[in-house]
Design a protein around this motif. Structure first.
Motif, short mmCIF file in Angstrom:
data_model
loop_
_atom_site.label_atom_id
_atom_site.label_comp_id
_atom_site.label_asym_id
_atom_site.label_seq_id
_atom_site.Cartn_x
_atom_site.Cartn_y
_atom_site.Cartn_z
N ASN A 101 0.83 -1.21 0.00
CA ASN A 101 0.00 0.00 0.00
C ASN A 101 0.87 1.26 0.00
O ASN A 101 0.64 2.19 -0.78
N ALA A 104 2.64 1.68 -3.30
CA ALA A 104 1.71 2.09 -4.35
C ALA A 104 1.52 3.60 -4.34
O ALA A 104 1.49 4.25 -5.40
N ALA A 143 -6.67 3.17 -5.04
CA ALA A 143 -5.77 2.52 -4.09
C ALA A 143 -6.07 2.94 -2.66
O ALA A 143 -6.05 2.12 -1.73
N VAL A 267 -6.20 -2.13 -4.15
CA VAL A 267 -4.80 -1.69 -4.19
C VAL A 267 -4.14 -2.18 -5.47
O VAL A 267 -3.38 -1.44 -6.12
N GLY A 270 -5.67 0.00 -8.36
CA GLY A 270 -5.12 1.35 -8.30
C GLY A 270 -3.66 1.39 -8.68
O GLY A 270 -3.22 2.29 -9.42
N SER A 271 -2.89 0.41 -8.22
CA SER A 271 -1.46 0.36 -8.54
C SER A 271 -1.23 0.20 -10.04
O SER A 271 -0.34 0.83 -10.62
#
Length: 297
Positions: A101, A104, A143, A267, A270-271
């Motif tokens: 997290n 990212a 994310a 996550v 989003g990454s």
């Protein structure tokens, strides 16, 4: 070290970049493990002490006056502050967040760099890069997951660290041409001073093993930076920089292996968007640089 022959330079550059990203990932894992026991300031103090020992021969070769009295010293002060703060924020964030997290959020650095380049460097950004910036922000929002359980103050710490990291990059551009030893020395000195000022308020006597691990943290970080520099020396940036995104792969794998953390689906999504946007921004900058070089030729 004997430089590789020309046909092998690109492959060597890729190898150095991959090794550097793995070293950064190990540094992150060790940092997350150590801040469970020792404060961020104590970690930075011992880490920076090790870094200073490694830098000492380079400072001796460069000359301490060159390092201590650079041009535009206030820019160096501001850059060193951003460097120390972003590292401190990262280690603070990983106390509470899974490693993947936090990494990212930091991968969103190019998005904030593009915005700051427009605001502070007056760079021209076309609609393609603005589109990538917008998509990158969508990736950050996915994310962070502000409507779910992902949005809390640890995520805000990581985002603040990302903004400071972007500011560090902008100030590095402003100081382009400055001796590299000078830049790194000011960063190390800033973290060392921060540690000396703050660490005594929450000092935990380290065991010999932990002290060596804290020292190793600084050595691994310096080796990782050296690997990036050598990769850029051997191969074009357009070839090796995209390999920096292997950081997220290592963050997921090592976070799961050492801490049992497995990122939520948002996550991963989003990454992926952040990485795609960052790669496009970087590649578009390479195209613009070539076009500018041809126009000036």
């Amino acid at each position: 070290m004997t430089p590789p022959s020309p046909p092998d330079r690109t492959l060597a550059g890729i190898g150095f970049m991959l090794a550097a990203m793995f070293a950064f990932s190990l540094n992150d894992v060790m940092g997350k493990w150590l801040v469970a026991t020792y404060g961020v300031a104590q970690l930075l103090l011992i880490r920076s002490f090790a870094g200073a020992l490694m830098l000492a021969p380079a400072i001796h070769r460069t000359g301490w006056r060159v390092v201590a009295f650079p041009e535009r010293p206030w820019l160096h002060v501001l850059r060193a502050f951003c460097s120390t703060a972003e590292v401190a924020f990262f280690y603070w964030a990983v106390i509470y967040l899974p490693l993947a997290n936090a990494v990212a959020f930091y991968l969103a650095g190019p998005i904030f760099v593009t915005l700051m380049a427009v605001l502070f460097l007056k760079e021209q950004v076309g609609w393609r890069r603005w589109t990538a910036v917008g998509l990158g922000f969508i990736g950050v929002l996915i994310a962070v997951n502000p409507t779910g359980d992902g949005m809390g103050w640890p995520a805000l710490i990581a985002l603040a660290g990302t903004i400071l990291f972007a500011a560090l990059n902008i100030l590095t551009r402003k100081l382009a041409g400055t001796n590299e030893v000078t830049l790194v020395s000011w960063q190390v000195a800033s973290a060392l001073l921060f540690g000396l000022a703050v660490a005594p308020f929450r000092w935990v006597p380290p065991t010999l093993f932990d002290f060596l691990a804290l020292m190793l943290l600084g050595i691994v970080a310096n080796l990782a930076h050296m690997g990036v520099n050598r990769a850029l020396r051997y191969a074009p940036a357009a070839v090796v920089v995209p390999y920096q995104y292997t950081l997220i792969v290592w963050a997921v794998l090592l976070g799961w292996l050492f801490f049992g953390d497995w990122p939520a689906l948002h996550v991963f999504i989003g990454s992926a968007i952040i990485v795609a946007a960052g790669l496009y921004i970087f590649l578009r900058e390479q195209v613009r640089a070539r076009e500018k070089a041809r126009a000036e030729a």
